[in-house]
Each structure stands twice: as structure tokens, then as C-alpha cells.
Design a protein around this motif. Sequence first.
Motif, short mmCIF file in Angstrom:
data_model
loop_
_atom_site.label_atom_id
_atom_site.label_comp_id
_atom_site.label_asym_id
_atom_site.label_seq_id
_atom_site.Cartn_x
_atom_site.Cartn_y
_atom_site.Cartn_z
N GLN A 127 72.11 8.16 -45.19
CA GLN A 127 71.87 7.09 -46.15
C GLN A 127 70.50 7.27 -46.83
O GLN A 127 69.66 8.03 -46.35
CB GLN A 127 71.92 5.74 -45.43
N ALA A 128 70.30 6.51 -47.90
CA ALA A 128 69.01 6.60 -48.62
C ALA A 128 67.89 6.31 -47.63
O ALA A 128 67.98 5.36 -46.83
CB ALA A 128 69.00 5.58 -49.75
N GLY A 129 66.86 7.14 -47.66
CA GLY A 129 65.73 6.95 -46.74
C GLY A 129 65.87 7.74 -45.45
O GLY A 129 64.91 7.89 -44.69
N ASP A 130 67.06 8.26 -45.17
CA ASP A 130 67.25 9.07 -43.96
C ASP A 130 66.70 10.48 -44.18
O ASP A 130 66.37 10.87 -45.30
CB ASP A 130 68.74 9.14 -43.59
N VAL A 131 66.62 11.20 -43.09
CA VAL A 131 66.07 12.56 -43.14
C VAL A 131 67.05 13.50 -42.44
O VAL A 131 67.75 13.09 -41.50
CB VAL A 131 64.70 12.61 -42.39
N LEU A 132 67.12 14.73 -42.93
CA LEU A 132 68.02 15.69 -42.30
C LEU A 132 67.26 16.98 -42.00
O LEU A 132 66.48 17.44 -42.83
CB LEU A 132 69.19 15.99 -43.24
N VAL A 133 67.44 17.50 -40.81
CA VAL A 133 66.88 18.82 -40.51
C VAL A 133 68.03 19.73 -40.11
O VAL A 133 69.02 19.27 -39.54
CB VAL A 133 65.78 18.78 -39.41
N HIS A 134 67.88 21.00 -40.44
CA HIS A 134 68.99 21.92 -40.15
C HIS A 134 68.44 23.27 -39.75
O HIS A 134 67.34 23.67 -40.17
CB HIS A 134 69.92 22.05 -41.36
N ASP A 135 69.22 23.98 -38.97
CA ASP A 135 68.87 25.36 -38.64
C ASP A 135 68.80 26.15 -39.95
O ASP A 135 69.64 25.96 -40.85
CB ASP A 135 69.94 25.95 -37.72
N GLU A 136 67.84 27.05 -40.05
CA GLU A 136 67.68 27.78 -41.33
C GLU A 136 68.92 28.61 -41.68
O GLU A 136 69.12 28.96 -42.83
CB GLU A 136 66.44 28.69 -41.28
N TYR A 137 69.76 28.93 -40.68
CA TYR A 137 70.96 29.73 -40.96
C TYR A 137 72.22 28.89 -41.16
O TYR A 137 73.32 29.41 -41.12
CB TYR A 137 71.21 30.73 -39.82
N ILE A 138 72.05 27.61 -41.38
CA ILE A 138 73.24 26.74 -41.48
C ILE A 138 74.12 27.18 -42.64
O ILE A 138 73.64 27.71 -43.65
CB ILE A 138 72.81 25.26 -41.62
N HIS A 139 75.40 26.93 -42.51
CA HIS A 139 76.39 27.40 -43.48
C HIS A 139 76.18 26.79 -44.88
O HIS A 139 75.75 25.64 -45.01
CB HIS A 139 77.79 27.05 -42.98
N ALA A 140 76.57 27.55 -45.89
CA ALA A 140 76.41 27.12 -47.29
C ALA A 140 77.08 25.76 -47.55
O ALA A 140 76.60 24.98 -48.38
CB ALA A 140 77.01 28.18 -48.21
N SER A 141 78.17 25.48 -46.87
CA SER A 141 78.88 24.21 -47.13
C SER A 141 78.03 23.01 -46.73
O SER A 141 78.12 21.94 -47.35
CB SER A 141 80.22 24.18 -46.37
N VAL A 142 77.18 23.17 -45.72
CA VAL A 142 76.27 22.07 -45.34
C VAL A 142 75.23 21.89 -46.45
O VAL A 142 74.94 20.78 -46.87
CB VAL A 142 75.62 22.35 -43.97
#
Length: 439
Positions: A127-142
Motif C-alpha cells: 500500500q501507499a507508504g509501504d516499503v519493499l526490499v528484494h533480493d538483487e536477483y529477483i525475477h523480472a516479473s517482480v
Amino acid sequence: MAKSLKSIASSSLDAQLISTLNSREERNIRRKLPEPCTFTLGNTDLIDFNSNDYLSLASSPILRERFLKKLHAAPDILGSGGSRLLVNGKAHSALEARLAKFFGSPAAVLFNSGYDANVGFFSCIPQAGDVLVHDEYIHASVHDGIRASRVRNAAFPFEHNSIPSLRALLTKLLNERPDLRTGQSSLFVAVESLYSMDGTFSPLVEITETIEEFFPQRNGYLIVDEAHATGIFGPQGRGRVAELGLEDKVLARLHTFGKALAASGAIVLTSELIRNYMINYARSLIYTTSLNIASVIAADTSFDMLIDGTSQQHAKSVLAVSRYLVEQLRHRLRTVPIHLLALPAHIQQSTLISPIVPVMTTRPKPLSAYLRTLGMVALPISWPTVPKGKDRIRLCMHAGNTKAEVDRLVEGMLQWAEREKNAEVEEAKDGVIVVQSKL
Ligand SMILES: Cc1ncc(COP(=O)(O)O)c(C=O)c1O
């Protein structure tokens, strides 16, 4: 280099497209479809070290027979009539319910593909104001889901599989964002359980522990993409999350049907609330015709194989032949110059084996072409699919691959490396002669 496209430019648009494609051609990174082929083992003279058909179910006579039988018995098999919101097919609904139960999840949502599922989930749940972190190798679809989401400017990578890097990133974010500390906003962590380009396993236990430690307000959420682990790992092939008993610590899991399950489509396993939210807001679910019924029946039949244990022998076989390949490579590549062929450190050391075995080389295309002349398919992978300087051929193993085929593959790679080495020596000699003649 392929023929330049310049000659066919007829408009400014054509000229721009051609120029961009030519630039890729010059940098040796232009994508092209490989030769048309039947990829299933047994239907071709080529040996498949390339497809994601890890369990060799695409060529399983048992699966084929069961599928055809179910098709014959089904009242409808063609089309699906429209989006799930227009026509909610009985087959679709039944598969969702079946998979929720099989995976031990409160709810499940069927998507047309894993791509659509990731885009759907990530574009609407944070949601607005949330934060997301991801592995640098995460798939293009993410990445594509994030781009369409309200967190597109609040998404940050951490180093591949690195808990210290994840911890450093979370520490920084919590310092900067009181709303994350108080639990007013949420933080999402996106990972894959098995990474498709590297064959690395996500440290899921440590990641869940880290999230719990940093977010005592329980506003940190983990999403795990199991695309490459489905069918192979965990009890009945239910994936790494199930193998590690982490079901209750994960907000959503993605299982795709197009790889080891020899079908198409995907399921997101999650809560009833998130399911309802996605039915309302996930555009890649709402604004598309759902899977045709034959595809749903195909996926359902593949799950029969998982549920009744038939596929377990396939899972054992693919892991056994993958282990054999890794052992051979560890032993035989020792004397090969590392710019020609090298195993990444995790494949050198790990006891946890996957069907994905990257072999690093600065010359993936010539190596792949050489293997092809020997009747083997292993595709080259270069930037932008993998980071610059991490070119490789990626070997994907299958339940139907034999040790003799692995021997042939390893021999082929060594022969190629020997030729390249000799060519380098010759070139160096020529270089010396040229330099001498100049003096
Ligand atoms: C990790 C990962 N997630 C999602 C997808 C997309 O799945 P699908 O092929 O079903 O669209 C893929 C496949 O390319 C994948 O490798």
C-alpha cells in the motif's frame, strides 16, 4: 554478426527500433529465438540440458495418458469464456480449492502464468507508504509488479542471499522510517526459494528470523517465489517453504505450473483477505481471459502425480543426476583456465544440490554453439539477463537425463576448452611474431 537491419528502415519509428536492435547486435547481446525444436527428451536427437522440464514430465507417458483420459471425461475442455470475474469455471475453482488444501494454505488464487501472478501480487498488495526490499536477483516479473505499484519509489535491493546485507538495509530503513518502527506501515521482502540463473537457495530460515527480529510489530512480510523448486523439493514436491516448515511465516508463496509440472499457469497461496483483495485489484487477474479448461486439466493432472507420489521418483532422479554432474565438474574443471570454464563458489562447496548448474565462461555463445554441434542444447546466458561479467551457460538437469549424457556433456565442454586454449596459444605466438617483425 547477423546482417544489419538498416536497409529495411522506412519510418522514423523503424529507424529508432532498428538502431536500438543494431546496438544490441554490436554489443553481442541481441536476443533471438533459438532454433525451433521439440524439447522433450525422447522426441529429438538433441539432449536437453536447457528446458525447465526438470522432472521430465513433459515426456512422461503416464502423465500424457492420464491427461488424455481426463480430457475425454471432462464435460468442457475448450476455452474458458473470459476473465475469472466474468466466467468462474468450475475446473478453475476446483483446482484452486484443491491446491489450497494440498499446500496447507488458507486460500489460493489461480493466475494464467507466474509472470501474471507476480505482477498481480506486487502491483496491488503493498500500500501507499509501504516499503519493499528484494533480493538483487529477483525475477523480472517482480520488478514489473513493483513498477506498477504504489511502492515503486520505495523498493530496494539487498545483495544476493546475503543476510548481513538484508540486515543493513532493514536497519537503515527502520532508522529513517518511524512508521515502519511503529507498525503503521508495512515492509515486504521478496525472494525466490531457488534462483533460476544461479541454482542458489535462499536462506529462508534466516530471512524469516531476521524479519521477526526487526519487525516485532509483525508488519514485516515475506513473499517466496517457488517457481523453480515446485515439484522437486519438499514433501510431495510442495517446495522449500514446506520443506522447512515455514508456511506460517510467509505471507504469500508462488508455485508455477510451466516448469517441472509440464503445464501452464500458477497459484498464489495466501490468506483469504489477500485473495479477496487480488480479485478486486490485481489487474493481471481481472483483465485477462483465464486459462483454457484443457490447461487447467493439464495442471490438475500434474498435481495428481505429486499428490499420489508418482513424481517423487522423478524428483529423486533429477537430483541424483544433478549431483553426478556437479561431482564430475568439480573434479574435471580443476585444470581448466577459469575464464573458459569455472564453477561458481556455491556449486563448488554446497552439499545442497539443485537441477540448475551454471558454468561460468567468458564465451558462452561459442561454447553453446559447440555443444550444439555435438547434439546437446545448453543455452548461453549473458547480460542483461545476468549481471555484467557473469556470463555463463546454464545447465538444467532433468529426471530423464542419464549419467552417460552427463559424461558426454562434460567431455564436450572439456574438448571445447582445450580447443580454445590451443587457439589462445596460437594467437599469442602470432602476437609474438608480429611484435618481433615490427622491431
Ligand atoms: C522465478 C520465476 N518467477 C516467475 C516466473 C514466471 O513464471 P511463468 O513462466 O509461469 O510466467 C519465472 C519464469 O520465467 C521464474 O523463473
